[in-house]
Design a protein around this motif. Structure first.
Motif, PDB file in Angstrom:
ATOM      1  N   LEU A   1      -6.610  -4.538 -12.104  1.00 59.42           N
ATOM      2  CA  LEU A   1      -6.666  -4.705 -10.657  1.00 59.42           C
ATOM      3  C   LEU A   1      -7.983  -5.354 -10.248  1.00 59.42           C
ATOM      4  CD1 LEU A   1      -5.542  -4.174  -7.805  1.00 59.42           C
ATOM      5  CD2 LEU A   1      -6.565  -1.894  -7.923  1.00 59.42           C
TER       6      LEU A   1
ATOM      7  N   LEU B   1       2.374  -4.237  -8.521  1.00 58.97           N
ATOM      8  CA  LEU B   1       1.665  -3.658  -7.377  1.00 58.97           C
ATOM      9  C   LEU B   1       0.205  -4.113  -7.340  1.00 58.97           C
ATOM     10  CD1 LEU B   1       3.036   0.019  -7.313  1.00 58.97           C
ATOM     11  CD2 LEU B   1       3.382  -1.757  -5.574  1.00 58.97           C
ATOM     12  N   SER B   2      -0.383  -4.292  -8.515  1.00 60.29           N
ATOM     13  CA  SER B   2      -1.778  -4.748  -8.585  1.00 60.29           C
ATOM     14  C   SER B   2      -1.920  -6.141  -7.980  1.00 60.29           C
ATOM     15  CB  SER B   2      -2.263  -4.758 -10.033  1.00 60.29           C
ATOM     16  OG  SER B   2      -2.318  -3.444 -10.566  1.00 60.29           O
TER      17      SER B   2
ATOM     18  N   CYS C   1      -1.527  -5.846  -4.137  1.00 66.60           N
ATOM     19  CA  CYS C   1      -2.723  -5.242  -3.530  1.00 66.60           C
ATOM     20  C   CYS C   1      -3.898  -6.218  -3.549  1.00 66.60           C
ATOM     21  CB  CYS C   1      -3.103  -3.963  -4.268  1.00 66.60           C
ATOM     22  SG  CYS C   1      -1.988  -2.563  -3.979  1.00 66.60           S
TER      23      CYS C   1
ATOM     24  N   ALA D   1      -6.184   0.831  -3.032  1.00 69.14           N
ATOM     25  CA  ALA D   1      -5.515  -0.144  -3.896  1.00 69.14           C
ATOM     26  C   ALA D   1      -5.320   0.422  -5.303  1.00 69.14           C
ATOM     27  CB  ALA D   1      -6.322  -1.438  -3.952  1.00 69.14           C
TER      28      ALA D   1
ATOM     29  N   ILE E   1      -2.517   3.127  -5.281  1.00 70.66           N
ATOM     30  CA  ILE E   1      -1.193   2.521  -5.141  1.00 70.66           C
ATOM     31  C   ILE E   1      -0.778   1.817  -6.422  1.00 70.66           C
ATOM     32  CG2 ILE E   1       0.111   0.720  -3.928  1.00 70.66           C
ATOM     33  CD1 ILE E   1      -1.578   1.415  -1.427  1.00 70.66           C
ATOM     34  N   ALA E   2      -1.690   1.042  -7.005  1.00 72.95           N
ATOM     35  CA  ALA E   2      -1.379   0.302  -8.225  1.00 72.95           C
ATOM     36  C   ALA E   2      -1.064   1.237  -9.392  1.00 72.95           C
ATOM     37  CB  ALA E   2      -2.547  -0.610  -8.589  1.00 72.95           C
TER      38      ALA E   2
ATOM     39  N   PHE F   1      -5.786   2.044   2.132  1.00 79.20           N
ATOM     40  CA  PHE F   1      -5.450   0.629   1.944  1.00 79.20           C
ATOM     41  C   PHE F   1      -5.124  -0.029   3.285  1.00 79.20           C
ATOM     42  CE2 PHE F   1      -2.396  -2.774   0.789  1.00 79.20           C
ATOM     43  CZ  PHE F   1      -3.222  -3.513  -0.044  1.00 79.20           C
TER      44      PHE F   1
ATOM     45  N   THR G   1      -7.315  -2.938   5.125  1.00 80.96           N
ATOM     46  CA  THR G   1      -6.629  -4.207   5.363  1.00 80.96           C
ATOM     47  C   THR G   1      -6.871  -4.670   6.792  1.00 80.96           C
ATOM     48  OG1 THR G   1      -4.882  -3.747   3.739  1.00 80.96           O
ATOM     49  CG2 THR G   1      -4.385  -5.368   5.446  1.00 80.96           C
TER      50      THR G   1
END
Length: 240
Positions: free
Chosen positions: A46, A123-124, A127, A184, A187-188, A219, A223
Protein backbone atom coordinates in the motif's frame (compact mmCIF):
# COMPACT_ATOMS: atom_id res chain seq x y z
CA UNK A 1 11.43 3.66 -16.38
CA UNK A 2 14.52 5.53 -15.16
CA UNK A 3 16.63 3.98 -12.41
CA UNK A 4 15.27 6.42 -9.82
CA UNK A 5 11.68 5.57 -10.81
CA UNK A 6 12.50 1.87 -10.76
CA UNK A 7 14.08 2.21 -7.31
CA UNK A 8 11.18 4.03 -5.65
CA UNK A 9 8.49 2.06 -7.50
CA UNK A 10 9.78 -1.51 -7.17
CA UNK A 11 13.13 -1.92 -5.39
CA UNK A 12 12.34 0.19 -2.31
CA UNK A 13 8.92 -1.36 -1.51
CA UNK A 14 10.30 -4.87 -2.01
CA UNK A 15 13.29 -4.03 0.21
CA UNK A 16 10.99 -2.63 2.91
CA UNK A 17 8.89 -5.81 2.83
CA UNK A 18 11.99 -7.98 3.26
CA UNK A 19 13.29 -5.73 6.06
CA UNK A 20 10.09 -5.30 8.07
CA UNK A 21 8.34 -8.51 7.05
CA UNK A 22 10.13 -11.61 5.76
CA UNK A 23 13.39 -11.11 7.69
CA UNK A 24 11.78 -10.42 11.08
CA UNK A 25 11.50 -13.06 13.81
CA UNK A 26 7.74 -12.51 14.04
CA UNK A 27 7.18 -13.19 10.30
CA UNK A 28 5.90 -16.75 10.87
CA UNK A 29 3.60 -15.92 13.79
CA UNK A 30 0.02 -16.96 13.07
CA UNK A 31 -2.27 -14.06 12.10
CA UNK A 32 -5.86 -14.63 10.91
CA UNK A 33 -5.69 -17.13 8.00
CA UNK A 34 -1.99 -16.58 7.47
CA UNK A 35 1.04 -15.08 9.18
CA UNK A 36 2.52 -11.74 10.25
CA UNK A 37 4.63 -11.49 7.08
CA UNK A 38 1.39 -11.30 5.06
CA UNK A 39 0.06 -8.59 7.38
CA UNK A 40 3.18 -6.45 6.92
CA UNK A 41 3.28 -7.17 3.17
CA UNK A 42 -0.12 -5.54 2.62
CA UNK A 43 1.00 -2.37 4.39
CA UNK A 44 4.27 -2.13 2.45
CA UNK A 45 2.51 -2.72 -0.89
CA UNK A 46 0.00 0.00 0.00
CA UNK A 47 2.85 2.39 0.82
CA UNK A 48 4.45 1.73 -2.58
CA UNK A 49 1.16 2.38 -4.37
CA UNK A 50 0.47 5.61 -2.47
CA UNK A 51 4.02 6.81 -3.08
CA UNK A 52 3.45 6.39 -6.83
CA UNK A 53 0.15 8.27 -6.91
CA UNK A 54 1.54 11.08 -4.74
CA UNK A 55 4.59 11.47 -7.00
CA UNK A 56 2.56 11.49 -10.22
CA UNK A 57 -0.03 13.96 -8.94
CA UNK A 58 2.64 16.23 -7.47
CA UNK A 59 4.56 16.26 -10.77
CA UNK A 60 1.34 17.12 -12.60
CA UNK A 61 1.12 20.40 -10.69
CA UNK A 62 4.82 21.11 -11.23
CA UNK A 63 4.38 20.57 -14.98
CA UNK A 64 1.48 23.02 -15.10
CA UNK A 65 3.41 25.62 -13.13
CA UNK A 66 6.32 25.19 -15.55
CA UNK A 67 4.03 26.13 -18.43
CA UNK A 68 3.00 22.70 -19.66
CA UNK A 69 -0.66 23.76 -19.45
CA UNK A 70 -0.05 26.53 -21.97
CA UNK A 71 1.65 24.04 -24.28
CA UNK A 72 -1.41 21.79 -24.08
CA UNK A 73 -3.53 24.73 -25.19
CA UNK A 74 -1.84 24.47 -28.58
CA UNK A 75 -2.91 20.82 -28.98
CA UNK A 76 -6.28 19.03 -29.20
CA UNK A 77 -5.76 17.74 -25.63
CA UNK A 78 -7.52 19.94 -23.09
CA UNK A 79 -6.90 20.06 -19.34
CA UNK A 80 -9.64 17.50 -18.61
CA UNK A 81 -8.15 14.95 -20.97
CA UNK A 82 -4.71 15.65 -19.59
CA UNK A 83 -5.81 15.03 -15.99
CA UNK A 84 -7.70 11.89 -17.07
CA UNK A 85 -4.57 10.54 -18.73
CA UNK A 86 -2.61 11.26 -15.55
CA UNK A 87 -5.23 9.39 -13.49
CA UNK A 88 -4.87 6.38 -15.79
CA UNK A 89 -1.08 6.50 -15.44
CA UNK A 90 -1.38 6.77 -11.65
CA UNK A 91 -3.75 3.79 -11.55
CA UNK A 92 -1.37 1.63 -13.60
CA UNK A 93 1.72 2.76 -11.68
CA UNK A 94 0.02 2.10 -8.34
CA UNK A 95 -0.43 -1.52 -9.41
CA UNK A 96 3.30 -1.97 -10.14
CA UNK A 97 4.71 -1.92 -6.56
CA UNK A 98 1.71 -3.89 -5.29
CA UNK A 99 2.33 -6.61 -7.89
CA UNK A 100 6.08 -6.65 -7.22
CA UNK A 101 5.73 -6.89 -3.43
CA UNK A 102 3.02 -9.56 -3.67
CA UNK A 103 5.13 -11.70 -6.00
CA UNK A 104 8.23 -11.44 -3.77
CA UNK A 105 6.06 -12.18 -0.72
CA UNK A 106 4.82 -15.39 -2.34
CA UNK A 107 8.45 -16.37 -2.92
CA UNK A 108 9.38 -15.87 0.75
CA UNK A 109 7.56 -16.58 4.03
CA UNK A 110 4.09 -15.31 3.26
CA UNK A 111 1.14 -17.49 4.30
CA UNK A 112 -2.13 -16.08 2.98
CA UNK A 113 -5.10 -17.39 0.93
CA UNK A 114 -4.76 -16.27 -2.69
CA UNK A 115 -8.31 -14.85 -2.85
CA UNK A 116 -7.62 -12.66 0.16
CA UNK A 117 -4.32 -11.54 -1.34
CA UNK A 118 -6.02 -10.44 -4.57
CA UNK A 119 -8.79 -8.65 -2.67
CA UNK A 120 -6.26 -6.79 -0.50
CA UNK A 121 -4.25 -5.80 -3.57
CA UNK A 122 -7.35 -4.41 -5.32
CA UNK A 123 -8.39 -2.40 -2.24
CA UNK A 124 -4.84 -1.08 -1.90
CA UNK A 125 -4.94 0.35 -5.43
CA UNK A 126 -8.32 2.00 -4.84
CA UNK A 127 -7.23 3.48 -1.50
CA UNK A 128 -3.98 4.74 -3.03
CA UNK A 129 -5.81 6.73 -5.72
CA UNK A 130 -7.34 9.03 -3.08
CA UNK A 131 -3.88 10.13 -1.98
CA UNK A 132 -3.40 11.68 -5.37
CA UNK A 133 -5.24 14.67 -3.85
CA UNK A 134 -2.56 14.80 -1.13
CA UNK A 135 0.10 15.02 -3.84
CA UNK A 136 -1.86 17.73 -5.65
CA UNK A 137 -2.29 19.73 -2.44
CA UNK A 138 1.45 19.65 -1.71
CA UNK A 139 2.16 20.53 -5.34
CA UNK A 140 -0.05 23.62 -5.16
CA UNK A 141 1.34 24.54 -1.74
CA UNK A 142 4.99 24.18 -2.85
CA UNK A 143 4.90 24.76 -6.64
CA UNK A 144 8.42 23.57 -7.39
CA UNK A 145 10.31 20.36 -8.14
CA UNK A 146 10.89 19.87 -4.41
CA UNK A 147 7.14 19.27 -3.91
CA UNK A 148 7.38 15.55 -4.68
CA UNK A 149 10.30 15.08 -2.29
CA UNK A 150 8.46 16.93 0.48
CA UNK A 151 5.26 14.94 -0.11
CA UNK A 152 7.09 11.60 -0.03
CA UNK A 153 9.01 12.62 3.08
CA UNK A 154 5.76 13.38 4.89
CA UNK A 155 4.33 10.13 3.55
CA UNK A 156 7.10 8.08 5.19
CA UNK A 157 6.28 9.60 8.59
CA UNK A 158 2.56 8.95 8.08
CA UNK A 159 3.36 5.36 7.06
CA UNK A 160 5.22 4.61 10.28
CA UNK A 161 2.38 5.93 12.42
CA UNK A 162 -0.26 4.38 10.17
CA UNK A 163 1.08 0.83 10.84
CA UNK A 164 2.15 0.33 7.22
CA UNK A 165 5.78 -0.51 7.97
CA UNK A 166 5.70 -2.34 11.28
CA UNK A 167 3.41 -2.99 14.27
CA UNK A 168 3.07 -0.17 16.79
CA UNK A 169 2.94 -0.42 20.56
CA UNK A 170 -0.41 -0.43 22.34
CA UNK A 171 0.31 3.05 23.71
CA UNK A 172 0.72 4.50 20.19
CA UNK A 173 -2.40 2.94 18.65
CA UNK A 174 -4.86 5.57 20.00
CA UNK A 175 -2.80 8.24 18.18
CA UNK A 176 -2.37 6.13 15.04
CA UNK A 177 -6.15 6.07 14.52
CA UNK A 178 -6.06 9.79 13.70
CA UNK A 179 -3.22 9.64 11.16
CA UNK A 180 -3.98 9.76 7.39
CA UNK A 181 -2.83 6.25 6.49
CA UNK A 182 -4.46 4.33 9.33
CA UNK A 183 -7.84 4.07 7.59
CA UNK A 184 -6.36 3.06 4.24
CA UNK A 185 -4.28 0.35 5.93
CA UNK A 186 -7.24 -1.05 7.86
CA UNK A 187 -9.43 -1.15 4.74
CA UNK A 188 -6.73 -2.68 2.53
CA UNK A 189 -5.96 -5.39 5.12
CA UNK A 190 -9.55 -6.18 6.05
CA UNK A 191 -10.17 -9.13 3.65
CA UNK A 192 -7.22 -10.81 5.36
CA UNK A 193 -7.17 -9.45 8.92
CA UNK A 194 -10.92 -8.91 9.59
CA UNK A 195 -9.80 -6.00 11.75
CA UNK A 196 -7.06 -7.89 13.59
CA UNK A 197 -4.19 -5.48 14.27
CA UNK A 198 -0.75 -6.63 15.41
CA UNK A 199 0.63 -4.83 18.46
CA UNK A 200 4.39 -4.86 18.90
CA UNK A 201 5.78 -6.34 22.07
CA UNK A 202 7.58 -9.56 22.85
CA UNK A 203 7.80 -11.01 19.34
CA UNK A 204 4.73 -8.99 18.26
CA UNK A 205 2.48 -11.88 19.29
CA UNK A 206 -0.07 -9.62 20.96
CA UNK A 207 -2.91 -8.34 18.86
CA UNK A 208 -6.17 -6.45 19.10
CA UNK A 209 -9.25 -6.11 16.90
CA UNK A 210 -10.07 -2.75 15.35
CA UNK A 211 -13.68 -2.22 14.14
CA UNK A 212 -13.89 -1.64 10.38
CA UNK A 213 -15.80 1.60 10.89
CA UNK A 214 -12.72 3.09 12.55
CA UNK A 215 -10.87 2.73 9.27
CA UNK A 216 -13.80 3.85 7.11
CA UNK A 217 -14.37 7.02 9.16
CA UNK A 218 -10.65 7.83 9.18
CA UNK A 219 -10.32 7.26 5.43
CA UNK A 220 -13.46 9.29 4.65
CA UNK A 221 -12.47 12.25 6.82
CA UNK A 222 -8.95 12.46 5.39
CA UNK A 223 -10.32 12.12 1.85
CA UNK A 224 -12.52 15.17 2.45
CA UNK A 225 -9.58 17.06 3.97
CA UNK A 226 -7.33 16.31 0.98
CA UNK A 227 -10.02 17.19 -1.58
CA UNK A 228 -10.96 20.46 0.15
CA UNK A 229 -7.30 21.42 0.63
CA UNK A 230 -6.61 20.74 -3.06
CA UNK A 231 -9.61 22.83 -4.15
CA UNK A 232 -8.64 25.76 -1.92
CA UNK A 233 -4.98 25.70 -2.93
CA UNK A 234 -5.91 25.35 -6.60
CA UNK A 235 -8.16 28.40 -6.28
CA UNK A 236 -5.37 30.36 -4.64
CA UNK A 237 -2.97 29.33 -7.39
CA UNK A 238 -5.41 30.43 -10.10
CA UNK A 239 -5.83 33.88 -8.56
CA UNK A 240 -2.13 34.65 -8.70
Amino acid sequence: LSFSSLFYTIIMPVGLYLLFGALQDYAKIKVADGNAAAYVMIGIALYGAISCTVSISGLTVVENVAGWGRQLGLTPMNTGKYLLSKCCVAFIMAAVPITAVNIVARMTKIDMPLKQQIACAALSILCAMVFGFFGLAIGFLVPSESAVGIANGILVVFSFFGTLFAPLTKDLMPYARFTPLYGAAEIARYPFSKGLTIISGSGAEWNMTEPLWYGIVNFSVWTVIFVVATALLMGRSTKR
